[in-house]
Scaffold this active site. Structure first.
Site, PDB file in Angstrom:
ATOM      1  N   HIS A 268      37.840  82.726  33.174  1.00 36.37           N
ATOM      2  CA  HIS A 268      36.492  82.962  33.694  1.00 36.37           C
ATOM      3  C   HIS A 268      36.441  82.913  35.222  1.00 36.37           C
ATOM      4  CE1 HIS A 268      32.371  83.708  32.925  1.00 36.37           C
ATOM      5  NE2 HIS A 268      32.295  83.072  31.783  1.00 36.37           N
ATOM      6  N   GLU A 489      33.446 103.941  27.878  1.00 34.16           N
ATOM      7  CA  GLU A 489      34.015 105.210  27.420  1.00 34.16           C
ATOM      8  C   GLU A 489      35.422 105.377  27.974  1.00 34.16           C
ATOM      9  OE1 GLU A 489      34.201 108.309  25.161  1.00 34.16           O
ATOM     10  OE2 GLU A 489      32.100 107.784  25.521  1.00 34.16           O
TER      11      GLU A 489
END
Length: 546
Positions: A268, A489
């Site tokens: 993180h 995408e």
């Protein structure tokens, strides 16, 4: 107005119908493979395509305390134009290009002895590409939604024989799954010795580390936690070389059907959820031989503390650790996974619409923002707060924590690549949570978000400059629900499904979406609790949905 869920369903025929008598709860593990039998065959180093500037990158106080691993997996359907070997080469090339703009991923983690702060050493040391194999197929994994412990084995430690300062940020592993291929990109910051650091060490880092590491490392981390609490570090000369492992890992696993999965593990400290999605979008663009989708902003000094620090609020959501304090033993953070029951509670769009309508029909303040997240958070908070059973105390104060993006609040660019989330909170006595309307809980969750103004966020950052501590709450709701990882995408299409690889912890409840088009579930609620508490939570979950 509807007074029950059945009445609500009768006037909402256009919504997916829920079931009052039985909610689809995945309470037992499906047939899954827990030993993936991974064999490593080869390792090479990947560098940026040209030399990058050697520099040190400042890490904000938010970055400094978020040293725990986050792992996700993204599944793709088969596309004959993109066999696994082609995808692997495209990802290797894309990663190499990404190491230019994300130069810290090709560097190492260093402790600056002058400032006593950790920073990224952007030294261009490179990433590693590892070739390995496993004998299994995707169909043998089973339910994609259900967390498979076997996925954890894909995080290899092939650099263990290297000196600390030589350990790479990025390792890419490529697997053959029987006749299939898997490639892994694994970025790991070099590990840090704790010896002689007792004056510097911030327990919040240990708090966060313990949340997500595997059991072998957790025991090691908890031992160090106890040592620091007793202020014995300088007396024993103990060197721990595991707790500051920071990595991003991308694993491309192809299967006999032609489909494949990309598994990603990050620490993180490198990204939050928003900047991680930007990284994935950029990786996808580079894989398609296109320009970056978004140029990341890597200036983490934008979230530096003020000089001098100005703590303007009380910050009850943060716990300051006084010198020499002894923490309760055992703490909630060292509950072995075997002592926790694990269940996934599914909420349909109809369930969420019902909760929204219920909150609207009850008396509520105009300050309450009745959104999907707010009603789900309120519902989960009520169930968790009241699930303690015999230990139930109506006067006990329950506090729920949940992340809020502070980019717009502090005028940061949307492309800010570091961590720009802080924990908002809502608190109430258990008696109020039990007897009050859902609308009141929604109002308190709303108020917690509104409280996180720019001034408040900067005060939190300044608090971390002065104090040692960690978030102070009963539990954290970690929402992956609308991060949109499945919307990225790639040249080979969007993921069929993206999900976290889960490590069961009773102090964290996860929200994440279901597989689009495969069920009527809109959000999955992952809960891990001791057996009796889980029984109570499940009963309350049903009760407050009726």
């Amino acid at each position: 107005m509807p007074t029950s869920k059945s009445e609500f369903q009768s006037i909402a025929p256009n919504l997916t119908m829920g079931t009052l008598s039985h909610y689809p709860i995945k309470s037992s593990a499906p047939k899954i493979i827990q030993d993936l039998k991974v064999i490593i065959h080869d390792t090479i180093t990947i560098f940026p395509p040209h030399e990058t500037e050697k520099r040190s990158m400042f890490l904000s106080n938010i970055d400094q305390v978020l040293n725990f691993n986050v792992e996700t997996v993204h599944f793709f359907v088969a596309d004959p134009q993109f066999p696994s070997q082609v995808v692997a080469e495209m990802l290797k090339s894309a990663l190499s290009e990404a190491l230019v703009v994300y130069d810290f991923l090709a560097g190492r983690l260093r402790l600056n002895l002058d400032t006593q702060r950790f920073e990224f050493d952007c030294n261009g040391a490179g990433a590693q590409f590892v070739v390995g194999s496993s004998e299994f197929e995707l169909c043998e994994i089973g339910d994609l939604v259900y967390p498979n412990p076997g996925f954890r084995q894909l995080v290899q430690k092939s650099y263990d024989d290297l000196a600390i300062h030589d350990r790479p940020l990025c390792i890419i592993q490529m697997f053959d799954v029987t006749r299939t291929t898997c490639c892994r990109f694994f970025l790991s910051l070099s590990l840090i010795s704790f010896y002689g650091m007792n004056d510097y060490w911030n327990l919040s880092r240990l708090f966060f580390i313990e949340v997500n590491l595997n059991m072998r490392i957790e025991r090691l981390t908890m031992r160090c936690f106890e040592i620091v609490c007793d202020d014995l570090m300088s007396n024993i000369g103990l060197e721990i070389e595991i707790a500051f492992e920071v990595r991003i890992e991308i694993e491309l696993t192809s299967f006999k059907c032609g489909g494949f999965a990309i598994g990603v593990a990050t620490n993180h400290a490198t990204f939050d959820g928003i900047s991680f999605k930007t990284f994935l979008q950029n990786l996808a663009s580079l894989a398609a031989d296109k320009p970056l989708a978004t140029t990341p902003c890597n200036d983490r000094r934008l979230l530096a503390a003020r000089s001098p620090p100005q703590i303007q609020f009380d910050h009850p959501e943060l716990f300051k650790i006084p010198t020499g304090i002894d923490l309760p033993s055992p703490t909630v953070f060292d509950t072995p996974e075997g002592e926790l029951d694990f269940k996934i509670f599914n909420l349909t769009s109809n369930d969420i619409a019902y909760l929204k309508q219920k909150a609207k029909d009850e008396p509520f303040s105009t300050n309450a923002k009745i959104t999907g997240f707010n009603v789900v958070a309120a519902h989960v908070w009520r169930c968790k707060a009241l699930s303690s059973g015999a230990d139930y105390d109506p006067e006990r104060v329950s506090t729920v924590l949940y992340a809020v993006d502070i980019r717009s609040r502090l005028g940061l660019p949307p492309s800010y690549a570091g961590n720009a989330v802080l924990s908002a909170y809502a608190s109430a006595r258990c008696k109020e949570i039990e007897e009050g309307p859902l609308s009141k809980l929604v109002e308190m969750v709303t108020e917690g978000t509104k409280r996180m103004t720019g001034e408040y966020a900067q005060s939190v950052i300044d608090w971390g400059e002065v104090n040692k501590g960690f978030p102070n709450g009963e539990f954290l709701i970690s929402s992956w629900w609308r991060l949109g990882f499945a919307d990225v995408e790639y040249p080979w299409g969007k993921p069929r499904y993206s999900c976290p690889v889960v490590y069961h912890r009773k102090d964290i409840i996860l929200l994440f979406p279901d597989i689009v088009g495969e069920s009527n579930n809109e959000v999955n609620v992952l809960v891990a609790l001791p057996s009796k508490e889980m029984e109570n939570f499940e009963a309350l979950f049903h009760k407050f949905l009726a």
